[in-house]
Design a protein around this motif. Structure first.
Motif, PDB file in Angstrom:
ATOM      1  N   GLU A 108       0.842  -1.190   0.000  1.00 39.01           N
ATOM      2  CA  GLU A 108       0.000   0.000   0.000  1.00 39.01           C
ATOM      3  C   GLU A 108       0.882   1.248   0.000  1.00 39.01           C
ATOM      4  OE1 GLU A 108      -2.691  -0.076   3.224  1.00 39.01           O
ATOM      5  OE2 GLU A 108      -3.708  -1.927   2.588  1.00 39.01           O
ATOM      6  N   SER A 144       0.952   5.333   0.063  1.00 34.94           N
ATOM      7  CA  SER A 144       0.166   6.526   0.409  1.00 34.94           C
ATOM      8  C   SER A 144       1.126   7.640   0.816  1.00 34.94           C
ATOM      9  CB  SER A 144      -0.816   6.231   1.544  1.00 34.94           C
ATOM     10  OG  SER A 144      -0.117   5.828   2.714  1.00 34.94           O
ATOM     11  N   ILE A 145       0.687   8.840   0.594  1.00 39.29           N
ATOM     12  CA  ILE A 145       1.478  10.011   0.958  1.00 39.29           C
ATOM     13  C   ILE A 145       1.109  10.423   2.379  1.00 39.29           C
ATOM     14  CG2 ILE A 145       2.004  12.415   0.395  1.00 39.29           C
ATOM     15  CD1 ILE A 145       1.307  11.791  -2.491  1.00 39.29           C
ATOM     16  N   LYS A 146       2.108  10.523   3.231  1.00 40.17           N
ATOM     17  CA  LYS A 146       1.855  10.906   4.614  1.00 40.17           C
ATOM     18  C   LYS A 146       1.646  12.409   4.725  1.00 40.17           C
ATOM     19  CE  LYS A 146       4.501   7.064   6.584  1.00 40.17           C
ATOM     20  NZ  LYS A 146       5.598   6.677   7.511  1.00 40.17           N
ATOM     21  N   GLU A 147       0.956  12.774   5.787  1.00 44.78           N
ATOM     22  CA  GLU A 147       0.624  14.184   5.972  1.00 44.78           C
ATOM     23  C   GLU A 147       1.822  15.000   6.457  1.00 44.78           C
ATOM     24  OE1 GLU A 147      -2.658  16.908   8.430  1.00 44.78           O
ATOM     25  OE2 GLU A 147      -2.499  14.740   8.766  1.00 44.78           O
ATOM     26  N   GLU A 148       2.675  14.379   7.290  1.00 42.56           N
ATOM     27  CA  GLU A 148       3.782  15.124   7.899  1.00 42.56           C
ATOM     28  C   GLU A 148       4.768  15.696   6.881  1.00 42.56           C
ATOM     29  OE1 GLU A 148       7.231  14.484  11.353  1.00 42.56           O
ATOM     30  OE2 GLU A 148       5.821  12.869  10.830  1.00 42.56           O
ATOM     31  N   PRO A 149       5.234  14.914   5.866  1.00 42.92           N
ATOM     32  CA  PRO A 149       6.148  15.521   4.888  1.00 42.92           C
ATOM     33  C   PRO A 149       5.539  16.692   4.131  1.00 42.92           C
ATOM     34  CG  PRO A 149       6.237  13.133   4.761  1.00 42.92           C
ATOM     35  CD  PRO A 149       5.084  13.475   5.637  1.00 42.92           C
ATOM     36  N   GLN A 160       5.610  19.685   6.347  1.00 37.67           N
ATOM     37  CA  GLN A 160       6.964  20.221   6.440  1.00 37.67           C
ATOM     38  C   GLN A 160       7.327  21.032   5.192  1.00 37.67           C
ATOM     39  OE1 GLN A 160       9.490  16.880   7.206  1.00 37.67           O
ATOM     40  NE2 GLN A 160       8.886  16.673   9.351  1.00 37.67           N
TER      41      GLN A 160
END
Length: 249
Positions: free
Chosen positions: A130, A132-137, A140
């Motif tokens: 899976e 998915s693009i994480k929110e934290e990067p 930032q």
């Protein structure tokens, strides 16, 4: 009549005194003093401070390491990737949208064939990871972009207020150079030139910082002299309209 007591000869006393070990002399007052002079800086510390200053100006993080070639693998990957992309679209004259469509078609076809082959051989569907693009990067990146945009706005405000002649001249010259380059090449070439400059100019400045700063100071001083002469001979002689004082009724 009692005999007189025997007296010790003086020579014996002198011999005894000579055989005794001498007492240790008290420490001199000079040895109690602590050398208060500061230690000399290690060799190369001045150059190290200059390098740290340039590194701190660039953000003192991973991007600064890449721009200053401290992470040589990442720097070479960025410059090499930008060179390949530029050559692919500018030299070979490929277009972005067809290339993206062909790449997605190839990836989807390979995954489709691999999934069917896996089911036919192992009697079970393959396990696809899976992604998915994480929110934290993203946060930032957005925060870093916001800081840089605010810094640029503050710099433009300082330039507009007329307080920093050096920044004014730098921005004017930079925009003029961009306008000249923009007449010669397109946006992709400009982007490639920017990537190459970002990976060469900071390293060059870090190595020859003293000479560049000295030359820049001379240029700024000469520019101020020229502007003062221009202001005295031209601007000051321009006729100005009468000033009307506003009086409250």
């Amino acid at each position: 009549m009692a005999e007189p007591s025997e007296t010790v000869e003086p020579k014996a006393v002198e011999i005894a005194d000579n055989n005794t070990e001498p007492l240790p002399s008290p420490p001199s007052s000079n040895s109690d003093k602590v050398d208060a002079s500061p230690p000399l800086p290690p060799e190369g510390s001045e150059m190290l401070g200059k390098k740290q200053a340039v590194h701190r100006v660039l953000g003192a993080g991973k991007p600064a390491d890449v721009l200053l070639w401290r992470d040589k693998k990442a720097s070479a990957a960025v410059v090499g990737g930008a060179t390949i992309i530029w050559a692919f679209f500018e030299v070979l004259q490929y277009h972005l949208l067809p290339i993206l469509c062909y790449a997605f078609m190839l990836v989807i076809a390979l995954l489709f064939l691999w999934s069917n082959a896996h089911i036919f051989i192992y009697k079970s569907p393959p396990h696809l990871p899976e992604v998915s693009i994480k929110e934290e990067p993203l946060l930032q990146v957005a925060s870093a972009a916001r800081i840089e945009i605010n810094r640029a706005i503050g710099m433009l405000r300082d330039i507009a207020s007329g307080r920093d002649v050096k920044k004014f001249l730098a921005v004017v010259v930079g925009l003029w150079v961009l306008s000249v380059i923009g007449n010669w090449c397109n946006f992709l070439t400009l982007f490639y030139i920017a990537v190459v400059l970002l990976h060469t100019v900071p390293v060059f400045y870090e190595k020859y910082k003293d000479k560049i700063d000295s030359l820049a100071e001379k240029i700024v001083a000469e520019s101020k002299k020229k502007y003062a002469i221009f202001n005295e001979k031209v601007v000051s002689k321009v006729p100005k309209g009468p000033l009307k004082d506003k009086k409250d009724d």
